[in-house]
Design an enzyme around this catalytic site. Structure first.
Site, PDB file in Angstrom:
ATOM      1  N   CYS A  19       0.864  -1.173   0.000  1.00  0.00           N
ATOM      2  CA  CYS A  19       0.000   0.000   0.000  1.00  0.00           C
ATOM      3  C   CYS A  19       0.909   1.235   0.000  1.00  0.00           C
ATOM      4  O   CYS A  19       2.140   1.108   0.076  1.00  0.00           O
ATOM      5  CB  CYS A  19      -0.880   0.009   1.240  1.00  0.00           C
ATOM      6  SG  CYS A  19       0.107   0.063   2.728  1.00  0.00           S
TER       7      CYS A  19
ATOM      8  N   GLU B  28      -0.110  -0.849  15.818  1.00  0.00           N
ATOM      9  CA  GLU B  28      -0.857   0.374  15.459  1.00  0.00           C
ATOM     10  C   GLU B  28      -1.741   0.802  16.632  1.00  0.00           C
ATOM     11  O   GLU B  28      -1.837   1.986  16.957  1.00  0.00           O
ATOM     12  CB  GLU B  28      -1.715   0.123  14.210  1.00  0.00           C
ATOM     13  CG  GLU B  28      -2.544   1.340  13.831  1.00  0.00           C
ATOM     14  CD  GLU B  28      -3.523   1.067  12.696  1.00  0.00           C
ATOM     15  OE1 GLU B  28      -3.207   0.270  11.801  1.00  0.00           O
ATOM     16  OE2 GLU B  28      -4.624   1.649  12.733  1.00  0.00           O
TER      17      GLU B  28
ATOM     18  N   SER C 174      -1.105  -9.017  10.084  1.00  0.00           N
ATOM     19  CA  SER C 174      -2.521  -9.129  10.456  1.00  0.00           C
ATOM     20  C   SER C 174      -3.428  -8.831   9.258  1.00  0.00           C
ATOM     21  O   SER C 174      -4.446  -9.492   9.060  1.00  0.00           O
ATOM     22  CB  SER C 174      -2.793  -8.215  11.640  1.00  0.00           C
ATOM     23  OG  SER C 174      -3.691  -7.237  11.362  1.00  0.00           O
ATOM     24  N   ASN C 175      -3.061  -7.857   8.407  1.00  0.00           N
ATOM     25  CA  ASN C 175      -3.953  -7.539   7.279  1.00  0.00           C
ATOM     26  C   ASN C 175      -3.974  -8.686   6.273  1.00  0.00           C
ATOM     27  O   ASN C 175      -4.991  -8.965   5.650  1.00  0.00           O
ATOM     28  CB  ASN C 175      -3.588  -6.193   6.651  1.00  0.00           C
ATOM     29  CG  ASN C 175      -2.412  -6.271   5.710  1.00  0.00           C
ATOM     30  OD1 ASN C 175      -2.553  -6.679   4.568  1.00  0.00           O
ATOM     31  ND2 ASN C 175      -1.239  -5.886   6.189  1.00  0.00           N
TER      32      ASN C 175
END
Ligand code: F3S
Length: 701
Positions: free
Chosen positions: A13, A126, A225-226
């Site tokens: 990203c 995060e 995790s994503n």
């Protein structure tokens, strides 16, 4: 035909790309440095960086002497910045702008009266960083049940104002469900939709690809995790199943691997041979390098040996990095809407935000009333932060520009438009029309100033109060002035009303005919009759046409505001006058009288008026008869008033009925002896002019 498809949103990203590029630059320039925690959740990338001298530290104290420290895209709490300052460690802050936005939200909304709810994975770095920016009570939950439980345990208090943010990479479906529950149960929660656009796009693209693929490959590090969420999303979307084969037992049709050599190649080749339309879908988490995706794509292409699958997916990915500039008009797809903004996809790797006040010119409109998820809209770029990958946009300005063109055209064509009154200002009202503000002066508002006399001065405050009746109302208006340079548009509600009324009046006069029936409202009253509004045109009903009964004033039978059934008796097109009747022929008392009475009948009558030549007496309401002076008594009567009085009830014989002239002759004398009862002959004998009697009777009626 067999095929391999890679989602264009697969892989790095914006935030990850920026962090990896910065680390590689640092390695190229200084040959050493460190990252605060693993730069991204991908061992292949972090091992490669370590070989180039960029190592990973878990504490600020470990960074001393390792050169510049990189703060990764996950971000860090305020205490880490303090420690870096205290230790005088040079650092590059590569917190992803989407994460930094959450830091800003929680900081700005931290107050003793506020609690912060964070939806996400409590052990993800995060979330750790976000908590480090909260200056008030903050809780982390991963589903709605946990929130309810915290409330039961009084860890949060519903009566407090609450702020809700969500981890940037959270599952979009679960977020929507959570948000719905919160909106339903906690109306005092201010929701910030902080899932990043890249995540939403990757998740939705991957779900769509998985649903139509025979076999799905999710590429990512097991610690990412994503990527793990992506794997779950693909399994659910595809309705994943186990397909056993001679080559593999219990093999799923959705696999999660880090790199190509982990793929069950023989098994995939076997499946491909079984199905000549076999298609493979490939997606990847935000931390998967492009070279891994490319390698997997190329191996899969070889396996199914299909010449048609020559997809240059890197070119597709690059396309999403295309540039935008302030003032650009762009097409955007709404990906989420909350009560403060709409998040949009503009086809680049930027995250696009349209704040609520840039969605519509109507200050009363809620974002959800204006756009919905999936809507394709046009916007103007109002500000760009390329470093942070954020673009702010305005839909309102596009609407206003399109609206202004319509207003100019409406002014030229004298078209009537519809708008909503959104405000009262000094001297008039503001109408939102075609997305633009139109000023309507008080004199053009259609609201009467209502001064009792010309000298009476209405204060601006009194006028504004009066204009408030228009607030929030939908109105029709004409555009009477457009000043493009000053962006000023003036309208008139009064002109639109006048045009409408003129049209109604014209239609009325075109279609009017004697006998036409209307139901109108009594608008005003005079001693001789009433004026009735027939819908833009007033007609007059004379008192004698109001009722069959004798009345002295119209107020005896109608009031102002009454609805009245009328018909046209006559009209004058030139003078624009119309005479109306309200009496129904069905109620004509003469018809009733002629049905019920005949000459020779004896009736009880009431004296209603006295004249020199006799007395008029009411036989039934609406029908009076004349008792001539000669027919009152056997004696000679010289003064009627000496014998009879108004209101007196007497018996009399009907001696003659003249249906044509609506006249009845009565005789009291005939009941005393067998008199002739021919009043009109007697009147002649008494030297009374017959026409005078007739005229008097008619006048009396
Ligand atoms: Fe990537 Fe930033 Fe989103 S790091 S996944 S663009 S929050």
């Amino acid at each position: 035909m067999r095929s391999v498809t890679v989602t264009p949103s697969a892989g790095f990203c914006f935030g990850v790309k920026r962090a990896v590029e910065a680390a590689e630059n640092l390695a190229a320039k200084k040959k050493h440095g460190c990252t605060y925690g693993a730069l991204i959740h991908n061992r292949i990338v972090t091992d490669r960086l370590a070989q180039k001298g960029i190592v990973c530290v878990d504490k600020v104290s470990e960074a001393a002497g390792l050169g510049t420290l990189i703060i990764r895209s996950h971000g860090v709490g305020l205490d880490v910045y303090r420690q870096l300052a205290d230790a005088k460690i040079d650092y590059i802050d590569l917190t992803c702008p989407n994460v930094a936005r959450i830091h800003k939200i929680v900081e700005e909304n931290s107050s003793p009266d506020t609690e912060i709810i964070i939806l996400g994975d409590a052990i993800h770095p995060e979330i750790d960083g976000i908590l480090g920016h909260c200056k008030t009570t903050a809780v982390v939950v991963k589903n709605f049940d946990e929130l309810v439980q915290l409330e039961k345990n009084r860890k949060i208090f519903v009566q407090n104002a609450q702020i809700l943010v969500v981890q940037t990479t959270f599952d979009i479906g679960k977020w929507q469900e959570f948000k719905k529950n919160v909106e339903k149960h906690y109306t005092n929660v201010k929701i910030f939709d902080t899932i990043c656009r890249a995540t939403i796009k990757r998740q939705t693209d991957s779900a769509a690809l998985a649903a139509k693929s025979d076999f799905v490959i999710v590429l990512g590090d097991p610690h990412s995790s994503n990527s793990r969420k992506l794997f779950d999303i693909c399994k659910n979307s595809k309705n994943s199943k186990i397909i056993s084969s001679p080559l593999a037992q219990n093999q799923s049709d959705v696999v999660f691997v880090q790199k190509a050599d982990e793929l069950p190649l023989d098994y995939i080749a076997y499946l491909s041979r079984q199905n000549e339309n076999f298609n493979i879908g490939i997606t990847a988490g935000a931390s998967t390098p492009a070279e891994i995706i490319k390698e997997v794509h190329s191996i899969m292409s070889e396996i199914i040996t299909n010449d048609d699958m020559d997809i240059d997916f890197m070119a597709e990915v690059d396309k999403t990095f295309k540039r935008v500039y302030i003032g650009n008009r762009v097409k955007a797809t709404v990906v989420s809407v909350n009560n403060t903004e709409a998040v949009v996809d503009i086809g680049t790797k930027h995250s696009g935000y349209i704040p609520a006040d840039e969605l519509s010119a109507n200050p009363n409109a809620q974002p959800k009333d204006i756009v919905s998820v999936g809507d394709e809209i046009e916007c103007i770029v109002t500000s760009i932060n390329d470093a942070e990958g954020i673009v702010y946009l305005s839909k309102k300005r596009v609407d206003a520009a399109a609206g202004l063109e319509k207003l100019i055209k409406a002014n030229e064509d004298n078209t009537t438009l519809i708008g909503t009154v959104t405000g009262v200002v000094k001297g008039g009202v503001i109408v939102m029309c075609e997305g633009s503000r139109v000023f309507v002066p008080a004199s053009q508002s259609g609201i009467s100033r209502g001064r009792r006399n010309a000298d009476e001065i209405e204060t601006p405050e009194q006028l504004m109060k009066k204009l408030e009746v228009l607030l929030k109302k939908e109105v029709e208006l004409k555009i009477i002035e457009v000043n493009e340079g000053r962006g000023r548009v003036v309208g008139s509600i009064k002109a639109a009303d006048k045009e409408k009324n003129d049209a109604v009046r014209e239609k009325f006069w075109n279609e009017i005919e004697v006998g036409k029936k209307f139901t109108g409202e009594v608008k005003s009253m005079e001693s001789y009759g009433v004026f009735v509004d027939l819908g833009g045109v007033d007609g007059m009903v004379h008192s004698s046409e109001l009722t069959w009964n004798r009345i002295k004033h119209p107020k005896e039978v109608v009031s102002i505001g009454d609805k009245l059934d009328v018909y046209v008796k006559s009209f004058d097109l030139e003078k624009k006058r119309v005479s109306l009747g309200a009496k129904s022929p069905d109620d004509n008392p003469w018809t009733k009288f002629l049905n019920d009475f005949t000459a020779g009948d004896v009736v009880e009558v009431k004296i209603v008026s006295i004249t020199p030549f006799g007395a008029f007496a009411q036989i039934i309401p609406g029908v009076d008869g004349l008792i001539h002076i000669s027919q009152i008594s056997l004696e000679r009567v010289t003064n009627v008033a000496q014998v009879l009085s108004v209101g007196q009830i007497v018996e009399a014989k009907i001696t003659e009925i003249d249906a044509e002239k609506s006249r009845v002759s009565l005789s009291m004398k005939a009941l005393l002896e067998n008199g002739s009862g021919d009043d009109y002959e007697d009147a002649a004998e008494e030297n009374v002019d017959d026409s005078e009697v007739a005229d008097d009777q008619t006048a009396a009626e």
